[in-house]
Structures are given as structure tokens and as C-alpha cells.
Scaffold this motif. Structure first.
Motif, PDB file in Angstrom:
ATOM      1  N   GLU A 165      53.783  69.538  42.199  1.00  0.00           N
ATOM      2  CA  GLU A 165      55.168  69.369  41.742  1.00  0.00           C
ATOM      3  C   GLU A 165      56.140  70.337  42.406  1.00  0.00           C
ATOM      4  OE1 GLU A 165      56.016  66.899  39.612  1.00  0.00           O
ATOM      5  OE2 GLU A 165      53.915  66.307  39.729  1.00  0.00           O
ATOM      6  N   GLU A 166      55.627  71.398  43.020  1.00  0.00           N
ATOM      7  CA  GLU A 166      56.497  72.443  43.553  1.00  0.00           C
ATOM      8  C   GLU A 166      57.342  71.949  44.727  1.00  0.00           C
ATOM      9  OE1 GLU A 166      52.456  73.294  45.579  1.00  0.00           O
ATOM     10  OE2 GLU A 166      53.175  72.301  43.789  1.00  0.00           O
ATOM     11  N   ASN A 167      58.450  72.616  44.938  1.00  0.00           N
ATOM     12  CA  ASN A 167      59.329  72.314  46.068  1.00  0.00           C
ATOM     13  C   ASN A 167      58.757  72.928  47.335  1.00  0.00           C
ATOM     14  OD1 ASN A 167      61.235  70.998  44.450  1.00  0.00           O
ATOM     15  ND2 ASN A 167      62.316  72.888  44.028  1.00  0.00           N
ATOM     16  N   PHE A 168      58.981  72.262  48.448  1.00  0.00           N
ATOM     17  CA  PHE A 168      58.576  72.744  49.762  1.00  0.00           C
ATOM     18  C   PHE A 168      59.787  72.585  50.663  1.00  0.00           C
ATOM     19  CE2 PHE A 168      56.715  72.361  54.008  1.00  0.00           C
ATOM     20  CZ  PHE A 168      55.762  73.376  53.997  1.00  0.00           C
ATOM     21  N   THR A 169      60.262  73.693  51.220  1.00  0.00           N
ATOM     22  CA  THR A 169      61.474  73.676  52.040  1.00  0.00           C
ATOM     23  C   THR A 169      61.138  74.066  53.471  1.00  0.00           C
ATOM     24  OG1 THR A 169      62.768  74.325  50.101  1.00  0.00           O
ATOM     25  CG2 THR A 169      63.819  74.609  52.245  1.00  0.00           C
ATOM     26  N   VAL A 170      61.755  73.361  54.408  1.00  0.00           N
ATOM     27  CA  VAL A 170      61.600  73.671  55.825  1.00  0.00           C
ATOM     28  C   VAL A 170      62.977  74.045  56.362  1.00  0.00           C
ATOM     29  CG1 VAL A 170      60.843  72.845  58.079  1.00  0.00           C
ATOM     30  CG2 VAL A 170      59.722  71.987  56.003  1.00  0.00           C
ATOM     31  N   ASP A 171      63.128  75.295  56.781  1.00  0.00           N
ATOM     32  CA  ASP A 171      64.373  75.775  57.392  1.00  0.00           C
ATOM     33  C   ASP A 171      64.191  75.772  58.907  1.00  0.00           C
ATOM     34  OD1 ASP A 171      65.551  76.214  54.926  1.00  0.00           O
ATOM     35  OD2 ASP A 171      65.125  78.358  54.908  1.00  0.00           O
ATOM     36  N   ILE A 172      65.032  75.009  59.604  1.00  0.00           N
ATOM     37  CA  ILE A 172      64.938  74.930  61.055  1.00  0.00           C
ATOM     38  C   ILE A 172      66.230  75.465  61.656  1.00  0.00           C
ATOM     39  CG2 ILE A 172      64.669  73.415  63.063  1.00  0.00           C
ATOM     40  CD1 ILE A 172      63.077  71.531  61.227  1.00  0.00           C
ATOM     41  N   ALA A 173      66.105  76.527  62.440  1.00  0.00           N
ATOM     42  CA  ALA A 173      67.256  77.145  63.105  1.00  0.00           C
ATOM     43  C   ALA A 173      66.891  77.349  64.574  1.00  0.00           C
ATOM     44  CB  ALA A 173      67.600  78.471  62.439  1.00  0.00           C
ATOM     45  N   LEU A 174      66.980  76.268  65.320  1.00  0.00           N
ATOM     46  CA  LEU A 174      66.632  76.326  66.737  1.00  0.00           C
ATOM     47  C   LEU A 174      67.900  76.443  67.573  1.00  0.00           C
ATOM     48  CD1 LEU A 174      63.802  73.644  66.924  1.00  0.00           C
ATOM     49  CD2 LEU A 174      63.557  76.117  67.107  1.00  0.00           C
ATOM     50  N   ILE A 175      67.935  77.464  68.414  1.00  0.00           N
ATOM     51  CA  ILE A 175      69.072  77.694  69.295  1.00  0.00           C
ATOM     52  C   ILE A 175      69.031  76.698  70.450  1.00  0.00           C
ATOM     53  CG2 ILE A 175      70.162  79.371  70.837  1.00  0.00           C
ATOM     54  CD1 ILE A 175      68.666  81.538  69.114  1.00  0.00           C
TER      55      ILE A 175
ATOM     56  N   PHE B 235      59.408  65.477  61.367  1.00  0.00           N
ATOM     57  CA  PHE B 235      60.203  64.805  60.336  1.00  0.00           C
ATOM     58  C   PHE B 235      59.512  63.539  59.826  1.00  0.00           C
ATOM     59  CE2 PHE B 235      63.894  66.859  62.748  1.00  0.00           C
ATOM     60  CZ  PHE B 235      63.789  68.017  61.993  1.00  0.00           C
ATOM     61  N   GLU B 236      58.852  62.810  60.710  1.00  0.00           N
ATOM     62  CA  GLU B 236      58.111  61.617  60.282  1.00  0.00           C
ATOM     63  C   GLU B 236      56.964  61.997  59.354  1.00  0.00           C
ATOM     64  OE1 GLU B 236      57.075  59.823  64.037  1.00  0.00           O
ATOM     65  OE2 GLU B 236      59.069  58.901  64.251  1.00  0.00           O
ATOM     66  N   ARG B 237      56.279  63.106  59.674  1.00  0.00           N
ATOM     67  CA  ARG B 237      55.197  63.590  58.797  1.00  0.00           C
ATOM     68  C   ARG B 237      55.750  63.949  57.428  1.00  0.00           C
ATOM     69  NH1 ARG B 237      51.889  65.734  63.256  1.00  0.00           N
ATOM     70  NH2 ARG B 237      49.768  65.793  62.511  1.00  0.00           N
ATOM     71  N   LEU B 238      56.841  64.737  57.430  1.00  0.00           N
ATOM     72  CA  LEU B 238      57.436  65.154  56.164  1.00  0.00           C
ATOM     73  C   LEU B 238      57.932  63.956  55.369  1.00  0.00           C
ATOM     74  CD1 LEU B 238      59.413  68.275  57.446  1.00  0.00           C
ATOM     75  CD2 LEU B 238      57.279  68.287  56.118  1.00  0.00           C
ATOM     76  N   GLU B 239      58.476  62.970  56.059  1.00  0.00           N
ATOM     77  CA  GLU B 239      58.964  61.745  55.414  1.00  0.00           C
ATOM     78  C   GLU B 239      57.821  61.023  54.695  1.00  0.00           C
ATOM     79  OE1 GLU B 239      62.003  58.273  55.487  1.00  0.00           O
ATOM     80  OE2 GLU B 239      62.163  60.431  55.444  1.00  0.00           O
ATOM     81  N   LYS B 240      56.675  60.931  55.353  1.00  0.00           N
ATOM     82  CA  LYS B 240      55.523  60.252  54.731  1.00  0.00           C
ATOM     83  C   LYS B 240      55.111  60.941  53.430  1.00  0.00           C
ATOM     84  CE  LYS B 240      53.662  58.223  58.907  1.00  0.00           C
ATOM     85  NZ  LYS B 240      52.726  58.348  60.010  1.00  0.00           N
TER      86      LYS B 240
ATOM     87  N   GLY C 152      55.993  61.094  47.027  1.00  0.00           N
ATOM     88  CA  GLY C 152      56.464  61.823  45.856  1.00  0.00           C
ATOM     89  C   GLY C 152      56.493  63.328  45.979  1.00  0.00           C
ATOM     90  N   LYS C 153      56.207  63.854  47.160  1.00  0.00           N
ATOM     91  CA  LYS C 153      56.256  65.312  47.351  1.00  0.00           C
ATOM     92  C   LYS C 153      57.716  65.765  47.416  1.00  0.00           C
ATOM     93  CE  LYS C 153      51.725  65.384  48.057  1.00  0.00           C
ATOM     94  NZ  LYS C 153      50.736  66.067  47.252  1.00  0.00           N
ATOM     95  N   ASN C 154      58.003  66.927  46.829  1.00  0.00           N
ATOM     96  CA  ASN C 154      59.366  67.482  46.784  1.00  0.00           C
ATOM     97  C   ASN C 154      59.635  68.309  48.036  1.00  0.00           C
ATOM     98  OD1 ASN C 154      59.924  66.451  44.155  1.00  0.00           O
ATOM     99  ND2 ASN C 154      58.653  68.091  43.314  1.00  0.00           N
ATOM    100  N   ILE C 155      60.068  67.638  49.099  1.00  0.00           N
ATOM    101  CA  ILE C 155      60.265  68.286  50.389  1.00  0.00           C
ATOM    102  C   ILE C 155      61.727  68.181  50.797  1.00  0.00           C
ATOM    103  CG2 ILE C 155      59.599  68.305  52.823  1.00  0.00           C
ATOM    104  CD1 ILE C 155      56.975  66.893  51.948  1.00  0.00           C
ATOM    105  N   ALA C 156      62.260  69.289  51.306  1.00  0.00           N
ATOM    106  CA  ALA C 156      63.628  69.295  51.831  1.00  0.00           C
ATOM    107  C   ALA C 156      63.642  70.023  53.165  1.00  0.00           C
ATOM    108  CB  ALA C 156      64.572  69.981  50.854  1.00  0.00           C
ATOM    109  N   VAL C 157      64.475  69.519  54.076  1.00  0.00           N
ATOM    110  CA  VAL C 157      64.675  70.156  55.380  1.00  0.00           C
ATOM    111  C   VAL C 157      66.104  70.666  55.438  1.00  0.00           C
ATOM    112  CG1 VAL C 157      64.828  69.785  57.877  1.00  0.00           C
ATOM    113  CG2 VAL C 157      62.972  68.722  56.572  1.00  0.00           C
ATOM    114  N   ASN C 158      66.258  71.908  55.856  1.00  0.00           N
ATOM    115  CA  ASN C 158      67.577  72.479  56.129  1.00  0.00           C
ATOM    116  C   ASN C 158      67.699  72.645  57.636  1.00  0.00           C
ATOM    117  OD1 ASN C 158      68.358  72.782  53.375  1.00  0.00           O
ATOM    118  ND2 ASN C 158      67.061  74.589  53.251  1.00  0.00           N
ATOM    119  N   TRP C 159      68.576  71.846  58.237  1.00  0.00           N
ATOM    120  CA  TRP C 159      68.859  71.950  59.674  1.00  0.00           C
ATOM    121  C   TRP C 159      70.010  72.937  59.806  1.00  0.00           C
ATOM    122  CZ3 TRP C 159      66.494  70.324  63.998  1.00  0.00           C
ATOM    123  CH2 TRP C 159      67.206  70.396  65.198  1.00  0.00           C
TER     124      TRP C 159
END
Length: 129
Positions: free
Chosen positions: A55-65, A79-84, A89-96
Motif C-alpha cells: 500500500e505504500e507510496n513509491f516516488t521516483v524523482d528524475i532530475a536529468l540535466i 516509465f512503461e515498467r512503472l506504468e504496468k 494498483g501500486k501507488n507510484i508517482a514520478v516527479n520530472w
């Protein structure tokens, strides 16, 4: 095997997983000679970690120069992996994370976001940027 860390080099990003916050950070530049070789162990770890999510949140922070075209393909694969997993039902968020003075970084983020339907994808202007 929760812990994961790869130090940045001139041509590869720092990849760090903060177990306490459940945040994965990818930061720096990405133009390794062999993207599959560099990102292979990371994807293996990521799949194992995402399988363990409940149930926990999983966050991916991406800061690529900067990233090259082969790294762009790797990002799409990420992103396709995370989308699947999000579709399962996994609580995943990406911060670009982009610099407000870097229009192309924002545009890349918008392009990646367009291809996603379930995964929460946030465009975040870098603080102080």
C-alpha cells in the motif's frame, strides 16, 4: 535487497533509493557508452522492489540535466515498467524535475507524460531554478 545506490560519473547519473522515504532519485547526466550494461542491474533491482510494494507510496524523482537518445529509450522503458505496476494498483508517482530556464527538459517531460495513462507523472519546476 532494499538498498540501491550508484554514484554519478561524468556520463552516468546518480541513482539512489532512500529506504526511509521510499524515494528513488535519478540525477545528473545520462550518456553511458552502453546503456543496457549500466541500467541493467538497476532495472533488475527495480522490478524486485516494485514486486514488494504493497500500500505504500513509491516516488521516483528524475532530475536529468542531459540525456542522449539511447538514455531516452531507457527512460521510456522505465516509465512503461512503472506504468504496468501502477495499472496493478501500486501507488507510484514520478516527479520530472526541470529547470525553468531549460525549455527542452520541460518539453521532454511533457512528451513522456503524454504516453502514460495510469502512472502519476508530475512536472516539477526545480526550486530556486
Amino acid at each position: 535487497m532494499l538498498r540501491f545506490e550508484i554514484d554519478a560519473t561524468k556520463s552516468t547519473p546518480r541513482i539512489y533509493f532512500d529506504q526511509g522515504k521510499n524515494v528513488l532519485e535519478i540525477k545528473g547526466e545520462s550518456y553511458p557508452e552502453n546503456t543496457s550494461e549500466f541500467y541493467g542491474p538497476f532495472f533488475k533491482w527495480l522490478d524486485m522492489r516494485l514486486e514488494q510494494l504493497h500500500e505504500e507510496n513509491f516516488t521516483v524523482d528524475i532530475a536529468l540535466i542531459y540525456f542522449n537518445s539511447s538514455s531516452s529509450k531507457i527512460l521510456m522503458n522505465l516509465f512503461e515498467r512503472l506504468e504496468k505496476y501502477a495499472e496493478r494498483g501500486k501507488n507510484i508517482a514520478v516527479n520530472w524535475i526541470y529547470d525553468k530556464n531549460d525549455e527542452s527538459s520541460l518539453e521532454y517531460g511533457e512528451e513522456f507524460e503524454e504516453d502514460l495513462t495510469t502512472l502519476k507523472f508530475n512536472l516539477v519546476e526545480k526550486a530556486g531554478g
